[in-house]
Design a protein around this motif. Structure first.
Motif, short mmCIF file in Angstrom:
data_model
loop_
_atom_site.label_atom_id
_atom_site.label_comp_id
_atom_site.label_asym_id
_atom_site.label_seq_id
_atom_site.Cartn_x
_atom_site.Cartn_y
_atom_site.Cartn_z
N SER A 1 -17.05 -14.97 24.33
CA SER A 1 -17.34 -13.97 23.30
C SER A 1 -18.73 -14.22 22.72
O SER A 1 -19.33 -15.28 22.94
CB SER A 1 -16.28 -14.02 22.19
N ILE B 1 -16.84 -10.71 25.59
CA ILE B 1 -17.84 -10.24 26.52
C ILE B 1 -17.16 -9.47 27.64
O ILE B 1 -16.32 -10.03 28.36
CB ILE B 1 -18.66 -11.41 27.10
N ASP B 2 -17.48 -8.19 27.79
CA ASP B 2 -16.91 -7.36 28.84
C ASP B 2 -17.66 -7.58 30.15
O ASP B 2 -18.86 -7.90 30.13
CB ASP B 2 -16.98 -5.88 28.46
N GLU C 1 -20.86 -5.10 19.65
CA GLU C 1 -19.80 -5.36 18.68
C GLU C 1 -20.28 -5.16 17.24
O GLU C 1 -19.53 -4.68 16.38
CB GLU C 1 -19.27 -6.78 18.87
N ASP D 1 -21.03 -5.93 30.44
CA ASP D 1 -22.11 -6.32 29.53
C ASP D 1 -23.17 -7.10 30.30
O ASP D 1 -22.85 -8.08 30.99
CB ASP D 1 -21.59 -7.17 28.38
N THR E 1 -23.46 -7.92 24.23
CA THR E 1 -22.13 -7.90 23.62
C THR E 1 -22.23 -8.00 22.10
O THR E 1 -21.59 -7.24 21.37
CB THR E 1 -21.28 -9.08 24.13
#
Length: 205
Positions: free
Chosen positions: A26, A64-65, A78, A68, A74
């Motif tokens: 993340s 974190i996708d 967000e 990304d 990210t």
């Protein structure tokens, strides 16, 4: 010949730690704003209706996708979702050291200058209960409280004690985790957010 192949692969290894590629990753943004003539750090209180960690104080951020391009992307995405800030208006100053909570959880923090008026006007009330700020001068002059949380390993019943020396009498290493608390008025910043904040404050000192 195979040694030179090994060398190339080792040189190409960009992993921060073993397990990074499979960890929950993340990114968060530590927002700096100029407010009432002073620099402040902005925090958000997670909406009380959130399924996870309602009411917790945090920095904007999230998982974190795969699509990304980077952890910084990210953090900006967000931040836009939670605080309503257009990434084009954000001035990213740089990255802090990643926080490796465990081989399965890592957080990438970034520091950026944002517009506090934009935050107050645009934050997402479905995800954020409220936003507040703490003056940087206060953070630089106040030491956080330290509380230790001890942990003791507890192997599950199917652990193969018969395969290790001393079996059931094996002496597991005990450890404790430091938890920091910043108490500012009615707000208490602790946990992961306090850990990142403390690292930032120590860095700029």
């Amino acid at each position: 010949m195979f040694l030179s192949d090994f060398q190339k692969k080792l040189a190409a290894n960009q992993a921060l730690f073993i397990g990074e590629s499979t960890a929950f990753r993340s990114a968060v943004l530590l927002p700096l704003v100029e407010h009432e003539g002073k620099w402040h750090v902005v925090f958000e209180v997670r909406a009380l209706t959130m399924r996870k960690q309602p009411g917790d104080i945090s920095f904007p951020g999230g998982r974190i996708d795969p699509e990304d391009a980077s952890p910084m992307v990210t953090a900006l995405r967000e931040t836009k979702e939670e605080l309503g800030i257009d990434p084009k208006t954000v001035n990213v100053l740089g990255a802090l050291s990643p926080y490796i909570a465990s081989p399965s959880f890592v957080v990438y923090p970034f520091v950026a200058v944002c517009d506090y008026r934009e935050i107050i006007r645009s934050y997402n009330k479905d995800e954020v209960e409220e936003v507040f700020s703490i003056p940087l001068t206060w953070l630089l002059s106040h030491e956080p409280e330290l509380h230790e949380v001890p942990f003791e390993p507890a192997p599950l019943p199917d652990f193969p004690f018969e395969r290790i020396f001393n079996g059931q009498q094996y002496e597991w290493g005990k450890r404790s985790q430091d938890e920091w608390f910043y108490n500012y008025g009615d707000y208490t910043v602790w946990g992961l957010t306090a850990r990142i904040l403390k690292h930032f404050i120590e860095l700029i000192k």
